[in-house]
Design a protein around this motif. Structure first.
Motif, PDB file in Angstrom:
ATOM      1  N   LEU A   1       0.837  -1.202   0.000  1.00 16.21           N
ATOM      2  CA  LEU A   1       0.000   0.000   0.000  1.00 16.21           C
ATOM      3  C   LEU A   1       0.879   1.262   0.000  1.00 16.21           C
ATOM      4  N   ALA A   2       2.052   1.191   0.605  1.00 16.21           N
ATOM      5  CA  ALA A   2       2.975   2.331   0.578  1.00 16.21           C
ATOM      6  C   ALA A   2       3.453   2.599  -0.842  1.00 16.21           C
ATOM      7  N   ASP A   3       3.681   1.550  -1.650  1.00 11.73           N
ATOM      8  CA  ASP A   3       4.070   1.732  -3.051  1.00 11.73           C
ATOM      9  C   ASP A   3       2.972   2.438  -3.839  1.00 11.73           C
ATOM     10  N   ARG A   4       1.726   2.104  -3.565  1.00 13.19           N
ATOM     11  CA  ARG A   4       0.619   2.721  -4.284  1.00 13.19           C
ATOM     12  C   ARG A   4       0.458   4.196  -3.926  1.00 13.19           C
ATOM     13  N   ALA A   5       0.747   4.555  -2.673  1.00 14.60           N
ATOM     14  CA  ALA A   5       0.594   5.950  -2.249  1.00 14.60           C
ATOM     15  C   ALA A   5       1.777   6.819  -2.646  1.00 14.60           C
ATOM     16  N   ALA A   6       2.927   6.211  -2.973  1.00 17.42           N
ATOM     17  CA  ALA A   6       4.133   6.973  -3.287  1.00 17.42           C
ATOM     18  C   ALA A   6       4.037   7.615  -4.667  1.00 17.42           C
ATOM     19  N   ALA A   7       4.873   8.651  -4.862  1.00 13.91           N
ATOM     20  CA  ALA A   7       4.918   9.311  -6.177  1.00 13.91           C
ATOM     21  C   ALA A   7       5.518   8.386  -7.225  1.00 13.91           C
ATOM     22  N   ALA A   8       6.441   7.508  -6.833  1.00 13.89           N
ATOM     23  CA  ALA A   8       7.036   6.521  -7.736  1.00 13.89           C
ATOM     24  C   ALA A   8       7.521   5.361  -6.885  1.00 13.89           C
ATOM     25  N   SER A   9       7.403   4.149  -7.427  1.00 17.44           N
ATOM     26  CA  SER A   9       7.846   2.956  -6.703  1.00 17.44           C
ATOM     27  C   SER A   9       8.759   2.145  -7.611  1.00 17.44           C
ATOM     28  N   PHE A  10       9.736   1.482  -7.009  1.00 16.02           N
ATOM     29  CA  PHE A  10      10.716   0.701  -7.751  1.00 16.02           C
ATOM     30  C   PHE A  10      10.718  -0.727  -7.229  1.00 16.02           C
ATOM     31  N   ILE A  11      11.161  -1.655  -8.079  1.00 14.48           N
ATOM     32  CA  ILE A  11      11.070  -3.074  -7.729  1.00 14.48           C
ATOM     33  C   ILE A  11      12.010  -3.439  -6.574  1.00 14.48           C
ATOM     34  N   THR A  12      13.180  -2.814  -6.521  1.00 19.23           N
ATOM     35  CA  THR A  12      14.163  -3.086  -5.469  1.00 19.23           C
ATOM     36  C   THR A  12      14.900  -1.788  -5.141  1.00 19.23           C
ATOM     37  N   PRO A  13      15.586  -1.713  -3.991  1.00 17.63           N
ATOM     38  CA  PRO A  13      16.439  -0.555  -3.732  1.00 17.63           C
ATOM     39  C   PRO A  13      17.522  -0.369  -4.793  1.00 17.63           C
ATOM     40  N   THR A  14      18.030  -1.465  -5.351  1.00 14.93           N
ATOM     41  CA  THR A  14      19.023  -1.348  -6.423  1.00 14.93           C
ATOM     42  C   THR A  14      18.433  -0.671  -7.647  1.00 14.93           C
ATOM     43  N   GLY A  15      17.179  -1.017  -8.002  1.00 11.87           N
ATOM     44  CA  GLY A  15      16.517  -0.364  -9.127  1.00 11.87           C
ATOM     45  C   GLY A  15      16.329   1.122  -8.887  1.00 11.87           C
ATOM     46  N   ALA A  16      16.004   1.506  -7.655  1.00  7.91           N
ATOM     47  CA  ALA A  16      15.868   2.929  -7.338  1.00  7.91           C
ATOM     48  C   ALA A  16      17.210   3.643  -7.472  1.00  7.91           C
ATOM     49  N   GLY A  17      18.297   2.995  -7.036  1.00  8.63           N
ATOM     50  CA  GLY A  17      19.618   3.608  -7.170  1.00  8.63           C
ATOM     51  C   GLY A  17      20.023   3.791  -8.614  1.00  8.63           C
ATOM     52  N   ASN A  18      19.683   2.832  -9.473  1.00 10.38           N
ATOM     53  CA  ASN A  18      20.017   2.966 -10.897  1.00 10.38           C
ATOM     54  C   ASN A  18      19.343   4.182 -11.511  1.00 10.38           C
ATOM     55  N   VAL A  19      18.066   4.376 -11.193  1.00 10.53           N
ATOM     56  CA  VAL A  19      17.332   5.503 -11.773  1.00 10.53           C
ATOM     57  C   VAL A  19      17.815   6.824 -11.186  1.00 10.53           C
ATOM     58  N   LEU A  20      18.077   6.861  -9.889  1.00  8.97           N
ATOM     59  CA  LEU A  20      18.552   8.101  -9.255  1.00  8.97           C
ATOM     60  C   LEU A  20      19.895   8.535  -9.832  1.00  8.97           C
ATOM     61  N   CYS A  21      20.778   7.581 -10.070  1.00 12.49           N
ATOM     62  CA  CYS A  21      22.099   7.932 -10.601  1.00 12.49           C
ATOM     63  C   CYS A  21      22.050   8.223 -12.097  1.00 12.49           C
ATOM     64  N   ALA A  22      21.072   7.655 -12.800  1.00 12.88           N
ATOM     65  CA  ALA A  22      20.983   7.894 -14.238  1.00 12.88           C
ATOM     66  C   ALA A  22      20.275   9.194 -14.575  1.00 12.88           C
ATOM     67  N   ARG A  23      19.530   9.765 -13.633  1.00 13.89           N
ATOM     68  CA  ARG A  23      18.769  10.977 -13.919  1.00 13.89           C
ATOM     69  C   ARG A  23      19.646  12.163 -14.316  1.00 13.89           C
ATOM     70  N   PRO A  24      20.750  12.484 -13.615  1.00 12.88           N
ATOM     71  CA  PRO A  24      21.549  13.649 -14.027  1.00 12.88           C
ATOM     72  C   PRO A  24      22.076  13.531 -15.455  1.00 12.88           C
ATOM     73  N   ALA A  25      22.576  12.332 -15.817  1.00  8.16           N
ATOM     74  CA  ALA A  25      23.093  12.155 -17.179  1.00  8.16           C
ATOM     75  C   ALA A  25      21.979  12.302 -18.204  1.00  8.16           C
ATOM     76  N   ALA A  26      20.814  11.728 -17.927  1.00  6.41           N
ATOM     77  CA  ALA A  26      19.688  11.841 -18.856  1.00  6.41           C
ATOM     78  C   ALA A  26      19.211  13.290 -18.956  1.00  6.41           C
ATOM     79  N   LEU A  27      19.249  14.002 -17.837  1.00  5.93           N
ATOM     80  CA  LEU A  27      18.824  15.404 -17.841  1.00  5.93           C
ATOM     81  C   LEU A  27      19.788  16.260 -18.648  1.00  5.93           C
ATOM     82  N   ARG A  28      21.094  15.998 -18.506  1.00 11.21           N
ATOM     83  CA  ARG A  28      22.078  16.753 -19.283  1.00 11.21           C
ATOM     84  C   ARG A  28      21.939  16.456 -20.773  1.00 11.21           C
TER      85      ARG A  28
END
Length: 404
Positions: free
Chosen positions: A189-216
């Motif tokens: 239920l916490a995943d449903r209420a969140a702004a975004a949910s990821f399958i694992t903490p590793t998946g969240a880290g991949n997206v967080l670290c890839a965002r600056p490069a994708a933004l640039r």
């Protein structure tokens, strides 16, 4: 039946409980599974009720659907990021392996800072209240994003993240909250209420670290497109008009070439269809002529038999045999007469021509439909038609047969 059972179903089991003295754990040895089970159990009903309450508080109906998936197929730009991302707060328990994987990935990124709040409980009694307090505390700080992380575990271990009070705190938090809880199959239920949910903490880290490069990269593409637009506007009007004129001419030439190719393919398909109709019509007419000629020849033989046995009038049988012989010769020459030039040409529409070609059976009708076509020789698999001239869907085309 195991393929139809999922979390939240009630199942009837037969077995016995067993206590392991070494570990102190209680086991259930199942001997048989009941023939029936409840499609929706108390756990599923409770989860649906909590989702409905969360939707009434303002959560998205899409996020409350049963087929909701984590943000797996989203790119690093499509995630609902906050406007400014300079500080991230990671909320997790001390010694969590999942949170450690996330923090190791964040250590490699220099585009933002992060802090860890590990004075919380993520399992057992009081875990939901501890997480709610941590969220309210960090939401009132200078954090731009909060990540709620926890590794995988059993369903009972993830029960605090199904708490309605925790989901409400996540939904009403002024700071966006991302969740990285459990594994891919875990949707709390916490995943449903969140702004975004990821399958694992590793998946969240991949997206967080890839965002600056994708933004640039996106900013560079936008800057490149704007510079190209300025360069185009900086050109002289005659140069711009010349470029547009050449582009239009090129597109027109490509369209004309495609039109010619399409027209040639259409004519080829029409002629192949006409050739097949010609072959089937000739075979049908030939079969009909042979059947009639066979009947007449049988009549002649019967006449000879009658003369031999002196049955009936000899003159009658002689005239009958003479007429049948003439008819048989005329019918057997039917396929040859079908290949002659017609005396009068008939004007037919395309619909009338195709309707007549599918049912043609007489030589006169055949030569009016295919004037000048030669006789098909041999089997269809051994010979092919080569179109020499065709002016329309029912024009008098000439063909030549060549061996394969």
């Amino acid at each position: 039946m195991a393929t139809h059972i999922s979390i939240g179903h009630e199942v009837t089991l037969e077995g016995a409980t067993r206590l392991d003295p070494a570990s102190g754990k209680l086991f259930l040895d199942v001997n048989r599974v009941g023939p029936k089970f409840a499609k929706v159990g108390n756990l599923s009903r409770a989860d649906e009720a909590r989702r409905e309450e969360l939707a009434l508080l303002g959560a998205s109906r899409y996020r409350m659907s049963s087929n909701l998936e984590h943000h797996v197929r989203y790119s690093a730009i499509d995630i609902p990021w906050p406007a400014n991302l300079s500080k991230i707060v990671v909320i997790s328990s001390r010694g969590s392996f999942g949170a450690d994987d996330l923090l190791r990935q964040l250590d490699t990124c220099r585009d933002f800072n992060y802090v860890v709040d590990n004075n919380v409980r993520v399992e057992g009694r009081g875990a939901a209240e501890s997480l709610v307090k941590a969220i309210k505390k960090q939401a009132s700080s200078d954090a731009d994003l909060i990540v709620l992380a926890r590794g995988g575990g059993r369903l009972t271990a993830l029960s605090p993240f199904h708490d309605l009070e925790l989901a409400t705190a996540i939904l009403q938090s002024p700071v966006p909250i991302f969740t990285a809880i459990g594994h891919a199959k875990d949707m709390t239920l916490a995943d449903r209420a969140a702004a975004a949910s990821f399958i694992t903490p590793t998946g969240a880290g991949n997206v967080l670290c890839a965002r600056p490069a994708a933004l640039r990269k996106k900013q560079q593409q936008k800057k490149r497109s704007s510079s190209e637009s300025l360069t185009l506007h900086a050109k002289k009007p005659d140069v711009v008009d010349g470029d547009i004129y050449r582009r239009v001419l090129n597109d027109l030439e490509v369209t004309r070439t495609a039109h010619v190719r399409l027209k040639a393919d259409y004519n080829r398909c029409v002629q192949l269809h006409r050739t097949q109709l010609h072959l089937s019509g000739f075979q049908r007419m030939q079969l009909r002529s042979r059947m009639i000629a066979t009947t007449l020849v049988a009549t002649i033989l019967c006449g000879f038999l009658g003369l031999g046995l002196e049955v009936g009038v000899s003159a009658y049988w002689g005239a009958l045999m003479l007429g049948c012989a003439a008819g048989a010769i005329y019918v057997l020459r039917g396929p040859r007469r079908a290949l002659e030039r017609p005396i009068r040409a008939q004007s037919l529409t395309a619909e009338e021509w195709y309707a007549a070609a599918e049912n043609v059976a007489t030589p006169r009708r055949f030569r009016t439909l295919w004037p000048g076509w030669q006789k098909p020789v041999g089997e269809e698999s051994q010979f092919r038609y080569r179109i020499l001239d065709a002016e329309g869907p029912h024009a008098g085309a000439q063909v030549r047969q060549t061996g394969r």
